[in-house]
Write an enzyme that holds these catalytic residues in place. Structure first.
Site, PDB file in Angstrom:
ATOM      1  N   ASP A   1    -108.889 -10.408 -16.441  1.00  0.00           N
ATOM      2  CA  ASP A   1    -109.327  -9.314 -16.097  1.00  0.00           C
ATOM      3  C   ASP A   1    -109.695  -9.168 -14.679  1.00  0.00           C
ATOM      4  O   ASP A   1    -110.755  -9.976 -14.287  1.00  0.00           O
ATOM      5  CB  ASP A   1    -110.200  -8.914 -16.828  1.00  0.00           C
ATOM      6  CG  ASP A   1    -111.066  -7.330 -16.488  1.00  0.00           C
ATOM      7  OD1 ASP A   1    -110.681  -6.952 -15.830  1.00  0.00           O
ATOM      8  OD2 ASP A   1    -111.955  -6.965 -17.298  1.00  0.00           O
ATOM      9  N   PHE A   2    -109.156  -8.776 -13.663  1.00  0.00           N
ATOM     10  CA  PHE A   2    -109.504  -8.697 -12.291  1.00  0.00           C
ATOM     11  C   PHE A   2    -110.684  -7.933 -12.206  1.00  0.00           C
ATOM     12  O   PHE A   2    -111.228  -8.265 -10.819  1.00  0.00           O
ATOM     13  CB  PHE A   2    -108.271  -8.180 -11.231  1.00  0.00           C
ATOM     14  CG  PHE A   2    -107.939  -6.755 -11.636  1.00  0.00           C
ATOM     15  CD1 PHE A   2    -108.495  -5.713 -11.854  1.00  0.00           C
ATOM     16  CD2 PHE A   2    -106.393  -6.737 -11.586  1.00  0.00           C
ATOM     17  CE1 PHE A   2    -108.136  -4.543 -11.928  1.00  0.00           C
ATOM     18  CE2 PHE A   2    -105.952  -5.527 -11.652  1.00  0.00           C
ATOM     19  CZ  PHE A   2    -106.651  -4.270 -11.986  1.00  0.00           C
TER      20      PHE A   2
ATOM     21  N   HIS B   1    -105.258   1.982  -5.575  1.00  0.00           N
ATOM     22  CA  HIS B   1    -104.998   3.556  -5.892  1.00  0.00           C
ATOM     23  C   HIS B   1    -105.457   4.039  -7.219  1.00  0.00           C
ATOM     24  O   HIS B   1    -105.604   5.074  -7.579  1.00  0.00           O
ATOM     25  CB  HIS B   1    -103.720   4.212  -5.153  1.00  0.00           C
ATOM     26  CG  HIS B   1    -102.702   3.854  -6.044  1.00  0.00           C
ATOM     27  ND1 HIS B   1    -101.357   4.119  -5.945  1.00  0.00           N
ATOM     28  CD2 HIS B   1    -102.363   2.972  -7.007  1.00  0.00           C
ATOM     29  CE1 HIS B   1    -100.496   3.831  -6.680  1.00  0.00           C
ATOM     30  NE2 HIS B   1    -101.006   2.987  -7.345  1.00  0.00           N
TER      31      HIS B   1
END
Length: 349
Positions: free
Chosen positions: A237-238, A255
């Site tokens: 999970d970044f 974005h």
């Protein structure tokens, strides 16, 4: 309902404005028709020449008269050509609608016009009143949580993103200033198409494709024998952590997210950077003018279905500053995307 006697009689300019706006309101039917043609696979049956709607209907299992009406509208936009004998052909502009085209856009079209984007766009007024995405009101949960629970919809999204990227990956990789050696980490890199292009341009680099397990299951890196032993995958999970590297790539990632979420992600990248490392954000930089730009349309898609947005140069500077980074430069590419380079604030040029 009677005529409002207090309203002034419309001038020619008034009528022109009304006609223009009505035409604009009908514009949503073009992507609807494009989706219908893509879903039916019409273009695949025109590779060898023009055919009648009846012939195409027999080949695609569709209704001939209805198909004719779809093709007729799309011909006004140059996707198909309307030819003698009632036949329709595929134009050069429409060629990428074929599923076997070198840079096929079919999967991308099916993604962009999927109900997960289409329905929230129709509820965009909610964004204006609530200040947030309409997606959760429509589908009952946030965008990526919905995809995690719906494998079929997730496949449409990831296949579509890969197709959307296929035409832009090579020119962006060629425009980027990548080191000759070291490790490049593609954070949220999806199926690995962009990372593969970067590795082809820099034979001395090792790549790490970092994403969620269900995304990595469809990666393409193993298909290219020229990249053997030059890549690895890492699950995670970044928003928690990212693998260490000399360059961190974030292509069409920031974005998707709110500013505070982007700051968390960028800080994680900063902590994982090797000394002298860089973060390369590959996103559209929205121009500060009224000229047409794809990012301005994509920004509304982000607003309606996700929680992020497209950003200006000033937005990126502020975002990087909050994450302990500074904007080093913006590298234009031949695509609608730019490479926005960030380095730690203490780094020198």
């Amino acid at each position: 309902m009677g005529v409002d006697a207090t309203r002034p009689a419309p001038s020619p300019a008034d009528r022109t404005s009304a006609a223009f706006l009505i035409d604009e309101a009908l514009g949503f039917l073009f992507p609807a028709a494009l989706r219908a043609a893509a879903a039916a696979g019409v273009a695949d049956h025109l590779a060898d020449g023009a055919r009648t709607p009846a012939e195409l209907a027999a080949a695609t299992g569709t209704d001939g008269p209805s198909l004719h009406r779809v093709l007729r509208l799309l011909a006004t936009r140059g996707v198909f050509s309307q030819e003698a004998g009632g036949r329709f052909g595929l134009t050069p502009a429409g060629d990428a609608l074929r599923s076997d085209a070198p840079a096929s856009a079919r999967a991308a079209i099916l993604m962009i016009t999927d109900r997960t984007f289409w329905l929230p766009a129709g509820e965009m007024h909610r964004c204006l009143t609530d200040g947030t995405s309409a997606f959760e009101d429509v589908f009952g949960r946030p965008f990526f949580e919905h995809f995690a629970r719906d494998a079929a919809t997730a496949a449409v999204f990831h296949d579509g993103m890969a197709a959307m990227s296929d035409a832009e990956n090579q020119p962006i990789a060629a425009a980027g200033d990548f080191p000759e050696k070291g490790t490049v980490v593609d954070v949220g890199g999806g199926h690995g198409g962009f990372l593969a292009e970067v590795l082809r341009h820099r034979p001395g680099l090792h790549g790490v494709l970092y994403d969620a397990p269900h995304v990595l299951a469809g990666h393409r890196l193993a298909r290219d024998e020229a990249l053997t032993d030059r890549w690895s995958v890492a699950e995670g999970d970044f928003f928690t952590e990212v693998p260490p590297g000399d360059v961190h790539l974030l292509k069409r990632i920031l974005h998707d997210w709110r500013d505070d979420q982007c700051v968390t992600l960028l800080r994680n990248c900063r902590r994982a950077l090797a000394p002298g490392g860089r973060i390369l954000v590959v996103d559209a930089v929205v121009p500060e003018d009224s000229d047409p730009h794809q990012a301005k349309a994509l920004d509304l898609l982000m607003m309606a279905s996700l929680v992020g947005r497209e950003r200006t140069e000033a937005d990126f500077r502020a975002l990087f500053g909050a994450a302990g980074l500074r904007l080093a430069r913006i590298v234009p590419t031949p695509t609608v995307l730019d490479i926005v380079e960030a380095v730690p604030q203490e780094a020198t040029d």
